[in-house]
Design a protein around this motif. Structure first.
Motif, PDB file in Angstrom:
ATOM      1  N   ASN B 118       0.819  -1.200   0.000  1.00 52.84           N
ATOM      2  CA  ASN B 118       0.000   0.000   0.000  1.00 52.84           C
ATOM      3  C   ASN B 118       0.856   1.256   0.000  1.00 52.84           C
ATOM      4  O   ASN B 118       0.405   2.310  -0.446  1.00 52.84           O
ATOM      5  CB  ASN B 118      -0.972  -0.019   1.177  1.00 52.84           C
ATOM      6  CG  ASN B 118      -2.081  -1.029   0.936  1.00 52.84           C
ATOM      7  OD1 ASN B 118      -3.044  -0.731   0.251  1.00 52.84           O
ATOM      8  ND2 ASN B 118      -1.931  -2.241   1.452  1.00 52.84           N
ATOM      9  N   MET B 121       1.545   1.836  -3.515  1.00 51.13           N
ATOM     10  CA  MET B 121       0.336   2.393  -4.124  1.00 51.13           C
ATOM     11  C   MET B 121       0.210   3.881  -3.789  1.00 51.13           C
ATOM     12  O   MET B 121      -0.157   4.699  -4.628  1.00 51.13           O
ATOM     13  CB  MET B 121      -0.896   1.637  -3.648  1.00 51.13           C
ATOM     14  CG  MET B 121      -2.160   2.035  -4.357  1.00 51.13           C
ATOM     15  SD  MET B 121      -3.552   1.034  -3.838  1.00 51.13           S
ATOM     16  CE  MET B 121      -4.256   2.079  -2.598  1.00 51.13           C
ATOM     17  N   ALA B 122       0.542   4.224  -2.536  1.00 50.47           N
ATOM     18  CA  ALA B 122       0.408   5.625  -2.125  1.00 50.47           C
ATOM     19  C   ALA B 122       1.400   6.504  -2.868  1.00 50.47           C
ATOM     20  O   ALA B 122       1.086   7.638  -3.214  1.00 50.47           O
ATOM     21  CB  ALA B 122       0.606   5.742  -0.616  1.00 50.47           C
ATOM     22  N   ALA B 126      -2.222   3.669  -7.967  1.00 53.92           N
ATOM     23  CA  ALA B 126      -2.795   2.344  -8.117  1.00 53.92           C
ATOM     24  C   ALA B 126      -2.678   1.835  -9.540  1.00 53.92           C
ATOM     25  O   ALA B 126      -2.717   0.640  -9.786  1.00 53.92           O
ATOM     26  CB  ALA B 126      -4.257   2.360  -7.689  1.00 53.92           C
ATOM     27  N   ARG B 127      -2.539   2.759 -10.481  1.00 52.67           N
ATOM     28  CA  ARG B 127      -2.462   2.324 -11.885  1.00 52.67           C
ATOM     29  C   ARG B 127      -1.150   1.622 -12.147  1.00 52.67           C
ATOM     30  O   ARG B 127      -0.106   2.052 -11.670  1.00 52.67           O
ATOM     31  CB  ARG B 127      -2.561   3.527 -12.811  1.00 52.67           C
ATOM     32  CG  ARG B 127      -3.970   3.975 -13.056  1.00 52.67           C
ATOM     33  CD  ARG B 127      -3.973   5.287 -13.797  1.00 52.67           C
ATOM     34  NE  ARG B 127      -3.360   5.159 -15.123  1.00 52.67           N
ATOM     35  CZ  ARG B 127      -3.341   6.167 -15.987  1.00 52.67           C
ATOM     36  NH1 ARG B 127      -3.862   7.318 -15.673  1.00 52.67           N
ATOM     37  NH2 ARG B 127      -2.788   6.011 -17.170  1.00 52.67           N
ATOM     38  N   PRO B 128      -1.190   0.554 -12.927  1.00 51.14           N
ATOM     39  CA  PRO B 128       0.069  -0.076 -13.312  1.00 51.14           C
ATOM     40  C   PRO B 128       0.907   0.924 -14.096  1.00 51.14           C
ATOM     41  O   PRO B 128       0.370   1.770 -14.797  1.00 51.14           O
ATOM     42  CB  PRO B 128      -0.356  -1.235 -14.210  1.00 51.14           C
ATOM     43  CG  PRO B 128      -1.780  -1.450 -13.919  1.00 51.14           C
ATOM     44  CD  PRO B 128      -2.342  -0.146 -13.489  1.00 51.14           C
ATOM     45  N   GLN B 129       2.195   0.848 -13.943  1.00 51.54           N
ATOM     46  CA  GLN B 129       3.089   1.718 -14.702  1.00 51.54           C
ATOM     47  C   GLN B 129       3.792   0.873 -15.750  1.00 51.54           C
ATOM     48  O   GLN B 129       3.856  -0.338 -15.638  1.00 51.54           O
ATOM     49  CB  GLN B 129       4.126   2.351 -13.777  1.00 51.54           C
ATOM     50  CG  GLN B 129       3.533   3.100 -12.610  1.00 51.54           C
ATOM     51  CD  GLN B 129       2.894   4.411 -13.016  1.00 51.54           C
ATOM     52  OE1 GLN B 129       3.092   4.884 -14.139  1.00 51.54           O
ATOM     53  NE2 GLN B 129       2.106   4.983 -12.128  1.00 51.54           N
ATOM     54  N   ALA B 130       4.311   1.544 -16.762  1.00 51.19           N
ATOM     55  CA  ALA B 130       5.009   0.803 -17.799  1.00 51.19           C
ATOM     56  C   ALA B 130       6.388   1.393 -18.029  1.00 51.19           C
ATOM     57  O   ALA B 130       6.536   2.615 -18.095  1.00 51.19           O
ATOM     58  CB  ALA B 130       4.208   0.823 -19.092  1.00 51.19           C
ATOM     59  N   ALA B 224       5.313  -3.931 -17.882  1.00 52.41           N
ATOM     60  CA  ALA B 224       4.280  -3.494 -16.947  1.00 52.41           C
ATOM     61  C   ALA B 224       4.691  -3.810 -15.513  1.00 52.41           C
ATOM     62  O   ALA B 224       5.174  -4.888 -15.222  1.00 52.41           O
ATOM     63  CB  ALA B 224       2.971  -4.191 -17.257  1.00 52.41           C
ATOM     64  N   ILE B 225       4.496  -2.838 -14.612  1.00 56.96           N
ATOM     65  CA  ILE B 225       4.709  -3.100 -13.193  1.00 56.96           C
ATOM     66  C   ILE B 225       3.508  -2.584 -12.417  1.00 56.96           C
ATOM     67  O   ILE B 225       2.902  -1.584 -12.795  1.00 56.96           O
ATOM     68  CB  ILE B 225       6.011  -2.443 -12.666  1.00 56.96           C
ATOM     69  CG1 ILE B 225       6.029  -0.951 -12.987  1.00 56.96           C
ATOM     70  CG2 ILE B 225       7.228  -3.120 -13.243  1.00 56.96           C
ATOM     71  CD1 ILE B 225       7.220  -0.222 -12.420  1.00 56.96           C
ATOM     72  N   SER B 226       3.120  -3.294 -11.369  1.00 53.15           N
ATOM     73  CA  SER B 226       1.974  -2.840 -10.592  1.00 53.15           C
ATOM     74  C   SER B 226       2.257  -3.043  -9.112  1.00 53.15           C
ATOM     75  O   SER B 226       3.102  -3.856  -8.738  1.00 53.15           O
ATOM     76  CB  SER B 226       0.717  -3.601 -11.004  1.00 53.15           C
ATOM     77  OG  SER B 226       0.977  -4.979 -11.020  1.00 53.15           O
ATOM     78  N   PHE B 227       1.546  -2.297  -8.287  1.00 56.26           N
ATOM     79  CA  PHE B 227       1.883  -2.267  -6.860  1.00 56.26           C
ATOM     80  C   PHE B 227       1.678  -3.619  -6.193  1.00 56.26           C
ATOM     81  O   PHE B 227       2.315  -3.933  -5.211  1.00 56.26           O
ATOM     82  CB  PHE B 227       1.063  -1.180  -6.146  1.00 56.26           C
ATOM     83  CG  PHE B 227      -0.404  -1.497  -5.974  1.00 56.26           C
ATOM     84  CD1 PHE B 227      -0.857  -2.041  -4.787  1.00 56.26           C
ATOM     85  CD2 PHE B 227      -1.314  -1.256  -6.989  1.00 56.26           C
ATOM     86  CE1 PHE B 227      -2.189  -2.339  -4.611  1.00 56.26           C
ATOM     87  CE2 PHE B 227      -2.643  -1.556  -6.829  1.00 56.26           C
ATOM     88  CZ  PHE B 227      -3.093  -2.101  -5.633  1.00 56.26           C
ATOM     89  N   ASN B 228       0.775  -4.435  -6.733  1.00 59.05           N
ATOM     90  CA  ASN B 228       0.499  -5.705  -6.064  1.00 59.05           C
ATOM     91  C   ASN B 228       1.145  -6.897  -6.748  1.00 59.05           C
ATOM     92  O   ASN B 228       0.765  -8.027  -6.531  1.00 59.05           O
ATOM     93  CB  ASN B 228      -1.012  -5.913  -5.930  1.00 59.05           C
ATOM     94  CG  ASN B 228      -1.717  -5.764  -7.255  1.00 59.05           C
ATOM     95  OD1 ASN B 228      -1.077  -5.571  -8.280  1.00 59.05           O
ATOM     96  ND2 ASN B 228      -3.032  -5.857  -7.245  1.00 59.05           N
ATOM     97  N   MET B 229       2.136  -6.636  -7.606  1.00 57.21           N
ATOM     98  CA  MET B 229       2.742  -7.752  -8.332  1.00 57.21           C
ATOM     99  C   MET B 229       3.635  -8.611  -7.435  1.00 57.21           C
ATOM    100  O   MET B 229       3.956  -9.744  -7.778  1.00 57.21           O
ATOM    101  CB  MET B 229       3.548  -7.240  -9.517  1.00 57.21           C
ATOM    102  CG  MET B 229       4.813  -6.489  -9.141  1.00 57.21           C
ATOM    103  SD  MET B 229       5.461  -5.605 -10.563  1.00 57.21           S
ATOM    104  CE  MET B 229       7.036  -6.396 -10.767  1.00 57.21           C
TER     105      MET B 229
END
Lengths: 638, 303, 387
Positions: B118, B121-122, B126-130, B224-229
């Protein structure tokens, strides 16, 4: 806990202590607390500022409390790493959903049914893996959780509705009273929890609960004290799954629709947190843990994206500042009342006297019935004099022969000593006799029965008890609880009897305490009865371990280096104790390094070196035997 | 048959990511007996650190040092950043909890994981980044008739080099012996004059740092990278560690590679939807057959 | 010390409990309270957070234009964490706040328990990202509506387009096992069935990938070997971007069609423009393609506040949901649930949202959700595909 105690004391409901007069309040403390708790629960939904939302929150606290309680059995009581507990919850929910929507079986009938099916499922999937240790079992439970969830998603046979799940689940109907409002669900759930908590408290204070704790503290010692570790672990899983299955049923009937999204790995880990936040093995703790895990994120719901950040932080802080949990189960200092066993004599002397065994049961007999355990019929022709004989016992670890073709004879009513240099294989031989290792070849006869390869807990019930070289007690249990593991293998009461407090169960429990009390007194540790075993000084721990072995009412007592770590004075006391045990009718077999002890009390000595017997005879003959001297001196030359 | 080899290479690539994450996981796990749920999230954090470095200066790094240079710098940055984060994490979240035992540590690790996830995310949203295409090397060529990218080859090379290096450190050096001794029995190791604190510092720096490197490579490779990966990778790393045998460095590598291969072959030939069911099923069967993992030593408990 | 802290904590908790118990009631004066139930945390947090922003923008626009019934509107957010359990509690929370109506939520299996609770409490709720048929078709709700389309409409659109327009014979369908993606995939499969029966095409691939993973090379290699003419992926844009790129790397050249969860600027970023260029998407008209005044204002204000238009179509439907609720209140001239629901079912004349006129069928589905085929252009824009 401290706060609660203070508050209770202030309102006159504190624990009775010596200097306070016994009043109506202190006498009926338990009942009054129960009544107050009940009244608070009953009043909660009708408080002025409690909306349906907060009633629903309390309902979900209930569901999670049930799940926490069910995981607490597996994780808290038995100490098994279970990070896939959601699987059983999911099974309960899906069984309810599928049977209710397709066959229209009423929810209330499905409540026990989903518990049953979840329990059956748990039995099936955990019995092949129950022998795995700690982390290996942990990943397997994670695997089971994921397999169940993914199977639900993949919609086998069109049963589970795939990722959408199942909708249109009905509500419970109690003999014409349909449960559907938030308040009704609240009462329905918390009444079920009340019943389950009642059962769990009774189980906790029975031989079953204690057996679970023995396993948690030290599985090997538990097995060696006569606890069927495998079965009790399975029982924990099965009971835990049954309660989780019920929670699934309640959840499904309230939610009316279910989908795999509710049964993720994260849910399992939340349950894990509930049990640890509350305190391992603590029933009120599990409920409190559920309150925290459900209410905390609710309170912070307003903070939206930061609420889980706070939650993670809170978990860490809790573990740093209150690692034992919020409401840990208190064991020491509660007195014998803390055992929760009825009908104990008020007076210490009476209790100890009650535990004095009938000399008849200690007498080895060919058709012996030892406290309810009926031994199998005699199959091996035996010498009346010989209690235990090993014939050509051999154990190989890979290429290494630890014990080679060893014959050992133990005469009834005598003290036999096994000596030999370090690494000679003495303990290994003991481990074979007590069933921890299985011999590669050879046979072990005890009382005319072939006991080769039997499980330790079976062997102990036949009458062979042991102590360990490096003391293995149940460290976080009290001394009396430690010894109460002894009579465990001769008791027969099951889960149902423990919950119902049947007449036989109450009597059996009383006898267990009495036997433990007698043995504790015999080794001079009565005054330590309510101390935790780990807080005892080393020498006293040895005695405690011996007392625990004695409490199994064995014919043969095997002691592995009983005098190691004791000073001269303590060694002398030990010799006195051992001799008095022989007088009482026990047969002793010991491994010993202290030659003074060996020569002082042994009737017969066998010498072992490199896995083989090199000499045997009367102590003085062995003492002068050339080979023995060589074996020892050779060792010292190294 | 060509397809089979292709699937094999696919499995090897994903497997080498798993292995790299599992390696760090296994080091921490072996020595501390700690199920570090936050390990996967540190890996994710590594991805984000590399990403930030590469785009923060509008690809300044890439412009000045070239594609490969940029990648190397990003990896170094993530390596040191995550190493630091690993040590900090141990200080803040784990060290105070050691006396309370392993179970409390698990909860603390879960808390750390939720916190990190989190936190990412903060900070990054929350959006995945590339990873922008401009910073990713993407030369394509054909190797023995199979289409591969230069990035794929480099990633495999780096992964295997790192694995070999770690294997060498742990198995062949004096310090590695200290690590193994600490893993085996911490109090005896202390008695033998090993400074256990240094060992712990080292593994908490190096283990997660490896994950940091893997994070950057993962971001580069998949973009692609995301906070919950982190969750997925953390769980896979745990699986790989156990599959190979706890505290066994070659075991973790083999576990990771095997996991990747099983996944890609099963998904390629049977069904993608049932892939993870299959993997966990195999894991359970392996553990029934070998209760301490593939390379785990069968230890008779000393009684 | 520790005790004091604990006592303080307990007191604080009690205070918070008490305060949140005191619901802000919508009386006859003051702003009209509306709740937004959205996934602010959890797996779909990005969608929820954009929905929150969209609704903020719409609220500001409506209030600037004088509100409704002479009153302003105010929106409270309740987070459902993208999971069904939290959704039920969040819905109950919205109910206890005594709001007039609810916007929400995203994800069909998350919306479902909430829908049941709103329905039971006779509270109007308007979903904005929940497309499963059964929410309306099975339940025939009285108080539930949705501004987004339904899985079957999209599936049908795809089937018709693929077979009749593109003339594809070998069709591959891939989803990610999420409620939404599997729903669309199954509807597409169903819609293709008549063509299959008529021998016009065949479904040569139907499987799932695991969301959250990064490596799909095994799946695309398997897909490539089936030699499809067209490939439909119904899952989300992150995986879609990865899939397309890995498929092209593996030498799969057939046209890619994404569903309406794949259309997102990040799809292009992840896939890379060289690969994304020419990819197709089945999609309701995007906010950028609607030329009404409201759409114009919405886009301007959103850009002003948050830098860019929403990168996904769904948040816009959340704004639409707010417009629908406000329009119904206006037409009903009441803030009573029954009146609002009736107006939504029967009297939506003149109600315009960001994506155009909003009307609902008898079971609460949005009428006339047109689908269009979008194409990624060489400069990374989504435009309606011209044959």
């Amino acid at each position: 806990m401290g706060i609660t105690d203070n508050i209770l004391k202030r309102i006159g409901l504190g624990k009775p202590s010596g200097d306070q007069p016994v009043t109506f309040w202190s006498k009926n403390r338990g009942w009054l607390l129960l009544a107050i708790t009940g009244a608070v629960f009953a009043a909660y939904p009708f408080l002025p500022f409690i909306s349906d939302y907060w009633i629903d929150v309390a309902f979900f606290v209930g569901v999670y409390a049930l799940l926490g309680l069910s995981l607490n059995i597996v994780l808290g009581e038995v100490g098994l790493f279970d990070l896939g507990h959601t699987a059983f919850y999911a099974i309960g929910a899906y069984v309810t959903a599928i049977l209710n929507t397709t066959l229209h079986i009423p929810i209330i009938v499905l409540l026990p049914l989903s518990a049953l099916i979840a329990a059956g499922f748990a039995y099936l999937v955990t019995s092949p893996v129950i022998h795995l240790k700690g982390d290996y079992l942990c990943i397997v439970t994670i695997g089971i959780g994921e397999i169940v969830r993914l199977t639900m998603i993949n919609n086998p046979f069109n049963l589970t509705g795939g990722p959408n799940g199942i909708n249109g689940i009905g509500g419970p109907n109690l003999f014409g009273l349909a449960i559907n409002s938030s308040t009704q669900f609240y009462f329905y759930t918390w009444i079920i929890i009340g019943v389950i908590v009642f059962g769990l408290i009774r189980l906790q204070h029975s031989r079953i609960g204690r057996a679970w704790n023995y396993i948690r503290e030290d599985a090997t010692a538990a097995e060696a004290s006569g606890v069927d570790v495998r079965s009790y672990k399975l029982l924990a899983f099965v009971l835990g799954a049954a309660i989780a299955g019920m929670a699934g049923n309640i959840y499904a009937s309230k939610q009316m629709s279910i989908s795999p999204g509710s049964f993720t790995f994260i849910e399992s880990s939340l349950l894990f947190c509930i049990v640890l936040l509350g305190g391992l093995g603590s029933i009120p703790g599990s409920i409190l843990g559920a309150v925290v895990v459900v209410v905390f994120p609710e309170v912070f719901r307003q903070f939206a994206s930061y609420r889980l950040l706070f939650f993670g932080l809170a978990l860490m802080l809790m573990m740093i500042f209150r690692p034992g949990g919020m409401w840990p189960r208190k064991r020491e200092g509660t007195g014998l009342d803390g055992l929760g066993i009825r009908g104990l004599p008020r007076n210490d002397e009476d209790l100890i006297l009650l535990g004095k065994p009938d000399p008849a049961i200690l007498k080895p007999a060919t058709t012996a019935v030892v406290r309810g355990v009926r031994l199998p019929p005699v199959t091996v022709p035996m010498d009346e004099e010989m209690l235990l004989q090993t014939h050509g016992v051999t154990l190989k670890f890979g290429g290494l022969t630890a014990v080679n073709n060893f014959d050992l004879n133990v005469r009834t009513g005598k003290i036999t000593s096994l000596i030999g240099p370090n690494g000679a294989g003495k303990t290994t031989l003991f481990n074979m006799i007590t069933g921890i290792y299985k011999p590669t070849s050879g046979q072990i006869d005890f009382l005319g029965r072939d006991i080769t390869g039997l499980k330790p807990h079976t062997i102990i019930s036949y009458g062979i008890a042991r102590t360990f070289q490096n003391i293995r007690l149940f460290p976080s249990l009290t001394c009396i609880e430690n010894i109460m593991s002894g009579p465990h293998c001769h008791a027969r009461s099951g889960t149902w009897a423990a919950v119902m407090h049947t007449v036989a169960e109450v009597r059996e429990e009383r006898d267990i305490v009495a036997t433990a009390a007698y043995r504790l007194d015999e080794v001079g540790l009565w005054s330590y009865r309510n101390e935790l075993a780990k807080n005892l000084p080393y020498g006293k721990q040895r005695y405690l371990e011996i007392a625990r072995a004695l409490a199994t009412a064995p014919h043969l007592l095997i002691l592995d280096e009983p005098s190691s770590g004791l000073n001269d004075k303590e060694s002398e006391d030990l010799m006195v104790l051992l001799q008095s045990l022989v007088k009482e009718g026990f047969t002793l077999l010991l491994i010993e390094h202290d030659m003074q002890v060996v020569m002082g009390i042994s009737d017969w000595v066998a010498v072992m070196d490199m896995g083989q017997k090199i000499a045997e005879g009367l102590p003085k003959d062995v003492y002068n035997n050339q080979r023995v001297i060589e074996a020892y001196l050779g060792k010292e030359d190294d | 048959m060509a397809t089979f080899f292709e699937q094999l290479i696919n499995g090897l690539t994903i497997g080498s990511f798993y292995a790299l994450v599992a390696l760090g996981y296994s080091m921490v796990f072996g020595v501390m007996k700690l199920i570090n749920f936050a390990h996967g999230d540190l890996f994710a954090l590594g991805s984000y650190l590399g990403y930030t470095l590469l785009i923060a200066s509008s690809s300044w790094v890439t412009v000045h040092f070239g594609l490969w240079g940029g990648m190397a710098i990003a990896m170094l940055f993530a390596f040191s950043g995550i190493g630091l984060a690993g040590v900090l994490m141990e200080r803040v979240a784990y060290r105070p909890v050691y006396p309370a035992g392993r179970l409390s540590l698990v909860v603390s690790a879960l808390g750390m994981s939720i916190f990190l996830q989190n936190g990412i995310m903060a900070i990054w949203g929350a959006r995945p980044q590339a990873y922008p295409a401009a910073v990713v090397p993407s030369t394509r060529f054909s190797l023995l008739g199979l289409p591969v990218t230069s990035l794929q080859v480099v990633i495999l090379l780096i992964s295997f080099t790192l694995m070999l290096a770690i294997w060498f450190i742990v198995e062949k050096t004096t310090f590695g012996a200290a690590i193994r001794a600490t893993a085996l029995d911490r109090s005896t190791a202390t008695l033998m004059g090993i400074d256990v604190r240094v060992v712990i510092f080292f593994i908490f720096a190096l283990g997660p740092a490896l994950g940091g490197i893997a994070g950057v490579m993962n971001g580069m490779y998949y973009r692609a990278i995301s906070f919950n990966m982190g969750w997925t990778y953390g769980l896979k790393a745990f699986t790989a560690t156990i599959l190979g045998g706890i505290g066994n460095i070659p075991g973790a590598m083999i576990g990771g590679l095997l996991l990747g291969l099983m996944e890609s072959l099963f998904a390629g030939y049977v069904s993608g939807a049932w892939k993870d069911v299959f993997v966990f099923f195999i894991l359970i069967v392996v553990l029934i057959w070998r209760p301490t993992g593939l390379l785990g030593e069968k230890t008779a408990e000393k009684v | 010390m520790r005790k004091t802290v604990s006592v303080l904590l307990v007191c604080m908790l009690a205070a918070v409990l008490f305060l949140s118990g005191c619901a802000k009631k919508t009386g006859d004066t003051g702003p009209i309270q509306i709740a937004l139930q959205a996934p602010i945390t959890g797996d779909y947090a990005y969608e929820g957070q954009m929905a929150k922003q969209s609704v903020e923008v719409a609220t500001e626009l409506i209030n600037k234009a004088g509100g409704v019934l002479g009153r302003q509107i105010a929106v409270t957010v309740v987070d459902d964490g993208s999971n069904p359990k939290d959704s039920a509690i969040a819905a109950q929370k919205a109910v206890s706040l005594k709001v007039v109506a609810v916007i929400g939520s995203y994800g069909s299996s998350v919306t479902e328990p909430a829908e049941d609770i709103y329905e039971k409490n006779k509270m109007v709720s308007v979903g904005y990202g929940c497309t499963a048929l059964r929410l309306t078709v099975d339940k025939k709700p009285n108080y539930f509506f949705r501004t987004c389309g339904r899985d079957d409409a999209q599936g049908l659109f795809f089937a018709k387009y693929a077979v009749e327009t593109m003339g594809a014979k070998r069709i591959a369908i891939m989803h990610d096992n999420s409620t939404f993606a599997k729903g669309v995939a199954e509807e597409a499969k169903k819609a293709l069935q008549p063509y299959v029966d008529a021998g016009k095409c065949e479904i040569i691939y139907y499987d799932a990938v695991t969301p959250g993973e990064k490596d799909f090379s095994a799946a695309v290699t398997k897909l490539r070997n089936t030699q499809p003419d067209v490939w439909y992926y119904t899952g989300y844009y992150t995986e879609a971007g990865l899939l397309v790129r890995q498929a092209r790397d593996a030498g799969l050249t057939c046209p890619f069609i994404g569903g309406n969860a794949a259309i997102n600027d990040d799809f292009i970023k992840i896939a890379g423009i060289d690969v994304a260029k020419g990819c197709l998407m089945t999609q309701e008209p995007l906010v950028t393609d609607v030329t009404t005044a409201i759409s114009e204002q919405f886009r301007t204000l959103y850009k002003e506040k948050f830098g860019d238009v929403p990168s996904s179509p769904w948040p816009v439907y959340a704004a639409d949901a707010l417009y629908a609720i406000v329009g119904a209140i206006k037409n009903a001239n009441s803030i009573e649930s029954d009146a609002i629901a009736t107006a939504m079912h029967t009297n939506m004349t003149g109600v315009e949202g960001v994506t155009g006129a909003i009307k609902f069928t008898a079971i609460g589905d949005r009428e006339d959700v047109p689908y269009k085929m979008y194409e990624v252009t060489a400069d990374g824009k989504y435009v309606v595909h011209q044959q």
